[in-house]
Design a protein around this motif. Structure first.
Motif, PDB file in Angstrom:
ATOM      1  N   ASP A  75       0.782  -1.237   0.000  1.00 21.03           N
ATOM      2  CA  ASP A  75       0.000   0.000   0.000  1.00 21.03           C
ATOM      3  C   ASP A  75       0.810   1.283   0.000  1.00 21.03           C
ATOM      4  O   ASP A  75       0.272   2.345  -0.258  1.00 21.03           O
ATOM      5  CB  ASP A  75      -1.014   0.003   1.144  1.00 21.03           C
ATOM      6  N   LYS A  76       2.102   1.237   0.248  1.00 17.33           N
ATOM      7  CA  LYS A  76       2.934   2.447   0.236  1.00 17.33           C
ATOM      8  C   LYS A  76       3.734   2.483  -1.068  1.00 17.33           C
ATOM      9  O   LYS A  76       4.541   1.595  -1.341  1.00 17.33           O
ATOM     10  CB  LYS A  76       3.876   2.460   1.438  1.00 17.33           C
ATOM     11  N   VAL A  77       3.494   3.528  -1.873  1.00 12.98           N
ATOM     12  CA  VAL A  77       4.033   3.596  -3.222  1.00 12.98           C
ATOM     13  C   VAL A  77       4.836   4.885  -3.436  1.00 12.98           C
ATOM     14  O   VAL A  77       4.438   5.947  -2.969  1.00 12.98           O
ATOM     15  CB  VAL A  77       2.892   3.544  -4.267  1.00 12.98           C
ATOM     16  N   VAL A  78       5.944   4.761  -4.162  1.00 18.35           N
ATOM     17  CA  VAL A  78       6.677   5.922  -4.668  1.00 18.35           C
ATOM     18  C   VAL A  78       6.595   5.868  -6.188  1.00 18.35           C
ATOM     19  O   VAL A  78       6.776   4.814  -6.796  1.00 18.35           O
ATOM     20  CB  VAL A  78       8.157   5.917  -4.216  1.00 18.35           C
ATOM     21  N   MET A  79       6.302   7.008  -6.803  1.00 21.45           N
ATOM     22  CA  MET A  79       6.236   7.133  -8.252  1.00 21.45           C
ATOM     23  C   MET A  79       7.602   7.629  -8.739  1.00 21.45           C
ATOM     24  O   MET A  79       8.177   8.531  -8.136  1.00 21.45           O
ATOM     25  CB  MET A  79       5.172   8.148  -8.660  1.00 21.45           C
ATOM     26  N   LEU A  80       8.114   7.053  -9.842  1.00 19.17           N
ATOM     27  CA  LEU A  80       9.431   7.420 -10.350  1.00 19.17           C
ATOM     28  C   LEU A  80       9.449   7.359 -11.869  1.00 19.17           C
ATOM     29  O   LEU A  80       8.997   6.378 -12.463  1.00 19.17           O
ATOM     30  CB  LEU A  80      10.488   6.453  -9.782  1.00 19.17           C
ATOM     31  N   LYS A 104      -1.235   4.597  -0.605  1.00 14.57           N
ATOM     32  CA  LYS A 104      -0.603   5.816  -0.088  1.00 14.57           C
ATOM     33  C   LYS A 104       0.577   6.163  -0.986  1.00 14.57           C
ATOM     34  O   LYS A 104       1.539   5.384  -1.076  1.00 14.57           O
ATOM     35  CB  LYS A 104      -0.105   5.604   1.343  1.00 14.57           C
ATOM     36  N   ILE A 105       0.513   7.314  -1.635  1.00  7.96           N
ATOM     37  CA  ILE A 105       1.616   7.752  -2.484  1.00  7.96           C
ATOM     38  C   ILE A 105       2.554   8.584  -1.618  1.00  7.96           C
ATOM     39  O   ILE A 105       2.208   9.686  -1.189  1.00  7.96           O
ATOM     40  CB  ILE A 105       1.098   8.529  -3.706  1.00  7.96           C
ATOM     41  N   LEU A 106       3.731   8.034  -1.343  1.00 11.41           N
ATOM     42  CA  LEU A 106       4.691   8.675  -0.443  1.00 11.41           C
ATOM     43  C   LEU A 106       5.498   9.770  -1.123  1.00 11.41           C
ATOM     44  O   LEU A 106       5.907  10.722  -0.471  1.00 11.41           O
ATOM     45  CB  LEU A 106       5.647   7.617   0.125  1.00 11.41           C
ATOM     46  N   ALA A 107       5.740   9.628  -2.428  1.00 12.00           N
ATOM     47  CA  ALA A 107       6.516  10.631  -3.168  1.00 12.00           C
ATOM     48  C   ALA A 107       6.325  10.405  -4.656  1.00 12.00           C
ATOM     49  O   ALA A 107       6.000   9.300  -5.092  1.00 12.00           O
ATOM     50  CB  ALA A 107       7.999  10.526  -2.814  1.00 12.00           C
ATOM     51  N   SER A 108       6.525  11.468  -5.412  1.00 11.81           N
ATOM     52  CA  SER A 108       6.524  11.396  -6.865  1.00 11.81           C
ATOM     53  C   SER A 108       7.831  12.039  -7.326  1.00 11.81           C
ATOM     54  O   SER A 108       8.020  13.237  -7.140  1.00 11.81           O
ATOM     55  CB  SER A 108       5.318  12.139  -7.424  1.00 11.81           C
ATOM     56  N   LYS A 126      14.740   5.302  -0.525  1.00 15.11           N
ATOM     57  CA  LYS A 126      15.215   4.569   0.655  1.00 15.11           C
ATOM     58  C   LYS A 126      14.713   5.236   1.944  1.00 15.11           C
ATOM     59  O   LYS A 126      14.316   4.559   2.891  1.00 15.11           O
ATOM     60  CB  LYS A 126      16.745   4.512   0.649  1.00 15.11           C
ATOM     61  N   ALA A 127      14.683   6.557   1.970  1.00 14.46           N
ATOM     62  CA  ALA A 127      14.275   7.291   3.173  1.00 14.46           C
ATOM     63  C   ALA A 127      12.808   7.062   3.539  1.00 14.46           C
ATOM     64  O   ALA A 127      12.464   7.018   4.716  1.00 14.46           O
ATOM     65  CB  ALA A 127      14.544   8.783   2.999  1.00 14.46           C
ATOM     66  N   VAL A 128      11.931   6.924   2.532  1.00 12.74           N
ATOM     67  CA  VAL A 128      10.502   6.748   2.827  1.00 12.74           C
ATOM     68  C   VAL A 128      10.073   5.284   2.880  1.00 12.74           C
ATOM     69  O   VAL A 128       8.967   4.989   3.300  1.00 12.74           O
ATOM     70  CB  VAL A 128       9.597   7.557   1.857  1.00 12.74           C
ATOM     71  N   ASN A 129      10.924   4.382   2.418  1.00  7.29           N
ATOM     72  CA  ASN A 129      10.719   2.946   2.533  1.00  7.29           C
ATOM     73  C   ASN A 129       9.354   2.465   2.012  1.00  7.29           C
ATOM     74  O   ASN A 129       8.537   1.914   2.760  1.00  7.29           O
ATOM     75  CB  ASN A 129      10.912   2.493   3.986  1.00  7.29           C
ATOM     76  N   PRO A 130       9.101   2.628   0.720  1.00  2.00           N
ATOM     77  CA  PRO A 130       7.818   2.174   0.173  1.00  2.00           C
ATOM     78  C   PRO A 130       7.760   0.655   0.050  1.00  2.00           C
ATOM     79  O   PRO A 130       8.791  -0.028   0.100  1.00  2.00           O
ATOM     80  CB  PRO A 130       7.801   2.810  -1.218  1.00  2.00           C
ATOM     81  N   ASP A 131       6.555   0.148  -0.138  1.00  2.00           N
ATOM     82  CA  ASP A 131       6.394  -1.274  -0.440  1.00  2.00           C
ATOM     83  C   ASP A 131       6.753  -1.557  -1.892  1.00  2.00           C
ATOM     84  O   ASP A 131       7.241  -2.635  -2.228  1.00  2.00           O
ATOM     85  CB  ASP A 131       4.940  -1.715  -0.200  1.00  2.00           C
ATOM     86  N   ILE A 132       6.465  -0.579  -2.749  1.00  2.00           N
ATOM     87  CA  ILE A 132       6.708  -0.760  -4.182  1.00  2.00           C
ATOM     88  C   ILE A 132       7.019   0.586  -4.823  1.00  2.00           C
ATOM     89  O   ILE A 132       6.543   1.629  -4.370  1.00  2.00           O
ATOM     90  CB  ILE A 132       5.496  -1.445  -4.867  1.00  2.00           C
ATOM     91  N   VAL A 133       7.827   0.553  -5.875  1.00  2.00           N
ATOM     92  CA  VAL A 133       8.126   1.746  -6.657  1.00  2.00           C
ATOM     93  C   VAL A 133       7.447   1.586  -8.012  1.00  2.00           C
ATOM     94  O   VAL A 133       7.682   0.621  -8.732  1.00  2.00           O
ATOM     95  CB  VAL A 133       9.646   1.948  -6.835  1.00  2.00           C
ATOM     96  N   TYR A 134       6.582   2.527  -8.324  1.00  2.00           N
ATOM     97  CA  TYR A 134       5.877   2.579  -9.606  1.00  2.00           C
ATOM     98  C   TYR A 134       6.804   3.327 -10.554  1.00  2.00           C
ATOM     99  O   TYR A 134       6.820   4.548 -10.597  1.00  2.00           O
ATOM    100  CB  TYR A 134       4.563   3.321  -9.401  1.00  2.00           C
ATOM    101  N   SER A 135       7.629   2.582 -11.275  1.00  2.00           N
ATOM    102  CA  SER A 135       8.673   3.175 -12.108  1.00  2.00           C
ATOM    103  C   SER A 135       8.259   3.148 -13.572  1.00  2.00           C
ATOM    104  O   SER A 135       7.883   2.097 -14.089  1.00  2.00           O
ATOM    105  CB  SER A 135       9.970   2.391 -11.909  1.00  2.00           C
ATOM    106  N   VAL A 136       8.325   4.298 -14.222  1.00  2.00           N
ATOM    107  CA  VAL A 136       7.945   4.417 -15.625  1.00  2.00           C
ATOM    108  C   VAL A 136       9.118   4.999 -16.394  1.00  2.00           C
ATOM    109  O   VAL A 136       9.649   6.040 -16.029  1.00  2.00           O
ATOM    110  CB  VAL A 136       6.728   5.358 -15.801  1.00  2.00           C
ATOM    111  N   GLY A 137       9.541   4.318 -17.426  1.00  2.00           N
ATOM    112  CA  GLY A 137      10.650   4.831 -18.218  1.00  2.00           C
ATOM    113  C   GLY A 137      11.044   3.871 -19.318  1.00  2.00           C
ATOM    114  O   GLY A 137      10.217   3.122 -19.822  1.00  2.00           O
ATOM    115  N   TYR A 138      12.304   3.897 -19.618  1.00  3.45           N
ATOM    116  CA  TYR A 138      12.834   3.128 -20.729  1.00  3.45           C
ATOM    117  C   TYR A 138      13.885   2.148 -20.217  1.00  3.45           C
ATOM    118  O   TYR A 138      14.293   2.199 -19.062  1.00  3.45           O
ATOM    119  CB  TYR A 138      13.406   4.090 -21.767  1.00  3.45           C
TER     120      TYR A 138
END
Length: 158
Positions: A75-80, A104-108, A126-138
């Motif tokens: 439930d704790k997500v960081v967008m990247l 819960k979006i912890l950071a974008s 690392k500082a916010v310790n999400p459960d998953i990183v929603y990473s979009v890129g190449y």
């Protein structure tokens, strides 16, 4: 000229398809995914891949599934993503689906295109310790992110 087939990055496709539309030249976007490509009401522009909204919904569906598969809520997500059209729009769309499903979006976080260093972004993750990183890129971004996360001992699912 008969037709134009794709210009890989969405930002280029958006610009080029606008010119093609003005000149009434059929334009086929076979790879680019930005929603804006086919939502401008153009008659001569076609898009093969799912638009960003659909891709984002599918990714959030995958996060739901992954949580069930692992037997815990992620439930704790960081967008990247990088700061170009496709990742920015995918992050915006992803946020909508994540918020609908009470994540819960912890950071974008974004980084400049063609960057060679994402250690600042990985440090923030690392500082916010999400459960998953929603990473979009190449592909190159993904390799750099994974190598940096490993070097910095970040254990979130990326």
């Amino acid at each position: 000229m008969l037709a134009i087939i794709d210009m890989y990055p969405s930002v280029v496709t958006i610009a080029a398809s606008g010119v093609a539309e003005r000149l009434r030249i059929p334009y086929y976007a076979s790879i680019s995914a930005a929603t804006e490509i086919t939502t401008r009401g153009f008659k001569y522009v076609f898009q093969q891949d799912p638009i960003v909204k659909e891709m984002s919904r599918n990714f959030v569906d995958f996060i739901d599934f992954l949580g069930k598969f692992l037997g815990r809520k992620l439930d704790k997500v960081v967008m990247l993503g990088d700061n170009t059209s496709y990742p920015v729009s995918a992050i915006e769309e992803g946020k909508k689906f994540l918020e609908e499903r009470k994540y819960k979006i912890l950071a974008s976080l974004t980084y400049p295109i063609n960057t060679t260093d994402v250690s600042v972004q990985i440090g923030k993750i690392k500082a916010v310790n999400p459960d998953i990183v929603y990473s979009v890129g190449y592909l190159g971004d993904g390799l750099l992110i994974e190598k940096t996360a490993d070097r910095m001992c970040v254990r979130s699912l990326i």
